[in-house]
Motif scaffolding. Structure first.
Motif, PDB file in Angstrom:
ATOM      1  N   MET A  24       0.848  -1.172   0.000  1.00  0.00           N
ATOM      2  CA  MET A  24       0.000   0.000   0.000  1.00  0.00           C
ATOM      3  C   MET A  24       0.898   1.242   0.000  1.00  0.00           C
ATOM      4  SD  MET A  24      -3.102   0.943   2.658  1.00  0.00           S
ATOM      5  CE  MET A  24      -3.374  -0.776   2.926  1.00  0.00           C
ATOM      6  N   ASP A  25       0.584   2.194  -0.865  1.00  0.00           N
ATOM      7  CA  ASP A  25       1.438   3.379  -0.941  1.00  0.00           C
ATOM      8  C   ASP A  25       1.082   4.394   0.156  1.00  0.00           C
ATOM      9  OD1 ASP A  25      -0.773   4.879  -1.770  1.00  0.00           O
ATOM     10  OD2 ASP A  25      -0.115   5.049  -3.842  1.00  0.00           O
ATOM     11  N   ARG A  26       1.959   5.353   0.334  1.00  0.00           N
ATOM     12  CA  ARG A  26       1.819   6.326   1.428  1.00  0.00           C
ATOM     13  C   ARG A  26       0.549   7.173   1.303  1.00  0.00           C
ATOM     14  NH1 ARG A  26       5.058   4.854   5.428  1.00  0.00           N
ATOM     15  NH2 ARG A  26       7.216   4.660   4.830  1.00  0.00           N
ATOM     16  N   LYS A  27       0.168   7.537   0.073  1.00  0.00           N
ATOM     17  CA  LYS A  27      -1.039   8.345  -0.100  1.00  0.00           C
ATOM     18  C   LYS A  27      -2.276   7.573   0.340  1.00  0.00           C
ATOM     19  CE  LYS A  27       0.382  11.433  -3.825  1.00  0.00           C
ATOM     20  NZ  LYS A  27       0.127  11.818  -5.214  1.00  0.00           N
ATOM     21  N   THR A  28      -2.294   6.276   0.068  1.00  0.00           N
ATOM     22  CA  THR A  28      -3.421   5.448   0.480  1.00  0.00           C
ATOM     23  C   THR A  28      -3.488   5.355   1.999  1.00  0.00           C
ATOM     24  OG1 THR A  28      -3.284   4.168  -1.559  1.00  0.00           O
ATOM     25  CG2 THR A  28      -4.480   3.166   0.264  1.00  0.00           C
ATOM     26  N   VAL A  29      -2.329   5.153   2.631  1.00  0.00           N
ATOM     27  CA  VAL A  29      -2.274   5.094   4.095  1.00  0.00           C
ATOM     28  C   VAL A  29      -2.743   6.424   4.681  1.00  0.00           C
ATOM     29  CG1 VAL A  29      -0.732   4.918   6.098  1.00  0.00           C
ATOM     30  CG2 VAL A  29      -0.465   3.350   4.171  1.00  0.00           C
ATOM     31  N   LEU A  30      -2.232   7.521   4.162  1.00  0.00           N
ATOM     32  CA  LEU A  30      -2.645   8.838   4.644  1.00  0.00           C
ATOM     33  C   LEU A  30      -4.155   8.993   4.506  1.00  0.00           C
ATOM     34  CD1 LEU A  30      -1.781  11.906   5.435  1.00  0.00           C
ATOM     35  CD2 LEU A  30      -2.285  12.287   3.041  1.00  0.00           C
ATOM     36  N   THR A  60       1.749  13.553  13.032  1.00  0.00           N
ATOM     37  CA  THR A  60       1.993  13.532  11.585  1.00  0.00           C
ATOM     38  C   THR A  60       2.566  12.181  11.178  1.00  0.00           C
ATOM     39  OG1 THR A  60       4.143  14.591  11.928  1.00  0.00           O
ATOM     40  CG2 THR A  60       2.295  16.034  11.348  1.00  0.00           C
ATOM     41  N   ASP A  61       3.398  11.593  12.017  1.00  0.00           N
ATOM     42  CA  ASP A  61       3.957  10.268  11.714  1.00  0.00           C
ATOM     43  C   ASP A  61       2.858   9.231  11.554  1.00  0.00           C
ATOM     44  OD1 ASP A  61       6.505  11.284  11.763  1.00  0.00           O
ATOM     45  OD2 ASP A  61       7.103  10.283  13.616  1.00  0.00           O
ATOM     46  N   TYR A  62       1.842   9.296  12.395  1.00  0.00           N
ATOM     47  CA  TYR A  62       0.724   8.367  12.294  1.00  0.00           C
ATOM     48  C   TYR A  62      -0.008   8.575  10.966  1.00  0.00           C
ATOM     49  CZ  TYR A  62      -3.710   6.051  13.021  1.00  0.00           C
ATOM     50  OH  TYR A  62      -4.810   5.254  12.864  1.00  0.00           O
ATOM     51  N   LEU A  63      -0.323   9.833  10.632  1.00  0.00           N
ATOM     52  CA  LEU A  63      -1.024  10.104   9.376  1.00  0.00           C
ATOM     53  C   LEU A  63      -0.221   9.640   8.165  1.00  0.00           C
ATOM     54  CD1 LEU A  63      -2.564  13.660   9.920  1.00  0.00           C
ATOM     55  CD2 LEU A  63      -3.763  11.461   9.875  1.00  0.00           C
ATOM     56  N   LEU A  64       1.089   9.783   8.226  1.00  0.00           N
ATOM     57  CA  LEU A  64       1.945   9.410   7.106  1.00  0.00           C
ATOM     58  C   LEU A  64       2.251   7.917   7.033  1.00  0.00           C
ATOM     59  CD1 LEU A  64       4.470  12.373   7.251  1.00  0.00           C
ATOM     60  CD2 LEU A  64       2.658  12.008   5.559  1.00  0.00           C
ATOM     61  N   VAL A 118      -9.240  25.018   4.463  1.00  0.00           N
ATOM     62  CA  VAL A 118      -9.147  24.527   3.085  1.00  0.00           C
ATOM     63  C   VAL A 118     -10.549  24.116   2.629  1.00  0.00           C
ATOM     64  CG1 VAL A 118      -6.757  23.728   3.365  1.00  0.00           C
ATOM     65  CG2 VAL A 118      -8.641  22.121   3.726  1.00  0.00           C
ATOM     66  N   SER A 119     -10.663  23.659   1.390  1.00  0.00           N
ATOM     67  CA  SER A 119     -11.974  23.236   0.893  1.00  0.00           C
ATOM     68  C   SER A 119     -12.245  21.773   1.221  1.00  0.00           C
ATOM     69  CB  SER A 119     -12.059  23.444  -0.624  1.00  0.00           C
ATOM     70  OG  SER A 119     -11.296  22.464  -1.294  1.00  0.00           O
ATOM     71  N   ASP A 120     -13.535  21.428   1.276  1.00  0.00           N
ATOM     72  CA  ASP A 120     -13.901  20.036   1.502  1.00  0.00           C
ATOM     73  C   ASP A 120     -13.491  19.158   0.326  1.00  0.00           C
ATOM     74  OD1 ASP A 120     -15.915  21.328  -0.044  1.00  0.00           O
ATOM     75  OD2 ASP A 120     -17.366  19.783   0.485  1.00  0.00           O
ATOM     76  N   VAL A 121     -13.414  19.742  -0.856  1.00  0.00           N
ATOM     77  CA  VAL A 121     -12.950  19.001  -2.039  1.00  0.00           C
ATOM     78  C   VAL A 121     -11.497  18.569  -1.837  1.00  0.00           C
ATOM     79  CG1 VAL A 121     -12.467  19.173  -4.517  1.00  0.00           C
ATOM     80  CG2 VAL A 121     -14.577  20.153  -3.584  1.00  0.00           C
ATOM     81  N   LEU A 122     -10.677  19.452  -1.301  1.00  0.00           N
ATOM     82  CA  LEU A 122      -9.274  19.116  -1.042  1.00  0.00           C
ATOM     83  C   LEU A 122      -9.163  17.997  -0.006  1.00  0.00           C
ATOM     84  CD1 LEU A 122      -6.356  19.755  -1.771  1.00  0.00           C
ATOM     85  CD2 LEU A 122      -6.361  21.488   0.026  1.00  0.00           C
ATOM     86  N   ILE A 123      -9.982  18.048   1.031  1.00  0.00           N
ATOM     87  CA  ILE A 123      -9.989  16.966   2.026  1.00  0.00           C
ATOM     88  C   ILE A 123     -10.329  15.651   1.332  1.00  0.00           C
ATOM     89  CG2 ILE A 123     -11.106  16.039   4.103  1.00  0.00           C
ATOM     90  CD1 ILE A 123      -9.250  18.434   4.677  1.00  0.00           C
ATOM     91  N   GLY A 124     -11.303  15.674   0.452  1.00  0.00           N
ATOM     92  CA  GLY A 124     -11.668  14.475  -0.310  1.00  0.00           C
ATOM     93  C   GLY A 124     -10.518  13.960  -1.157  1.00  0.00           C
ATOM     94  N   TYR A 125      -9.767  14.859  -1.768  1.00  0.00           N
ATOM     95  CA  TYR A 125      -8.592  14.449  -2.553  1.00  0.00           C
ATOM     96  C   TYR A 125      -7.566  13.757  -1.670  1.00  0.00           C
ATOM     97  CZ  TYR A 125      -9.954  17.237  -6.689  1.00  0.00           C
ATOM     98  OH  TYR A 125     -10.583  17.744  -7.794  1.00  0.00           O
ATOM     99  N   PHE A 126      -7.331  14.318  -0.490  1.00  0.00           N
ATOM    100  CA  PHE A 126      -6.385  13.684   0.441  1.00  0.00           C
ATOM    101  C   PHE A 126      -6.880  12.297   0.830  1.00  0.00           C
ATOM    102  CE2 PHE A 126      -5.388  18.159   2.326  1.00  0.00           C
ATOM    103  CZ  PHE A 126      -4.559  18.463   1.259  1.00  0.00           C
ATOM    104  N   GLU A 127      -8.156  12.197   1.165  1.00  0.00           N
ATOM    105  CA  GLU A 127      -8.707  10.921   1.635  1.00  0.00           C
ATOM    106  C   GLU A 127      -8.710   9.854   0.541  1.00  0.00           C
ATOM    107  OE1 GLU A 127     -12.460  11.493   3.631  1.00  0.00           O
ATOM    108  OE2 GLU A 127     -11.507  12.507   5.315  1.00  0.00           O
TER     109      GLU A 127
END
Length: 81
Positions: A1-7, A62-66, A31-40
């Protein structure tokens, strides 16, 4: 699983633990809710200041999120021995 997926998974989980919508989280950090959706969904990577803001409002590291640590967020301040 890549880091973006984990985040994305950890961000979603932490947000839902607080029972916040994407819009509520977005409002907390300016920030916008659209940006939060992109992160998720793993479509975008947050800037360092945004990552720090996310960790602060969600009360996780931050370590946990990453995905650098598998330790779930703890409740309350750390204890010393």
């Amino acid at each position: 699983m890549d880091r973006k997926t984990v985040l994305g998974q950890r961000l979603t989980s932490a947000r839902l633990t607080k029972q916040w919508t994407k819009q509520a989280l977005a409002n907390q950090i300016g920030v916008s809710d659209v940006l939060i959706g992109y992160f998720e969904r793993g479509r975008r990577w947050p800037s360092v200041p945004t990552l720090i803001a996310l960790a602060e409002v969600l009360e996780v590291s931050t370590d946990y999120l990453l995905g650098l640590t598998s330790e779930p967020p703890s409740k309350g301040p750390p204890t010393t021995g």
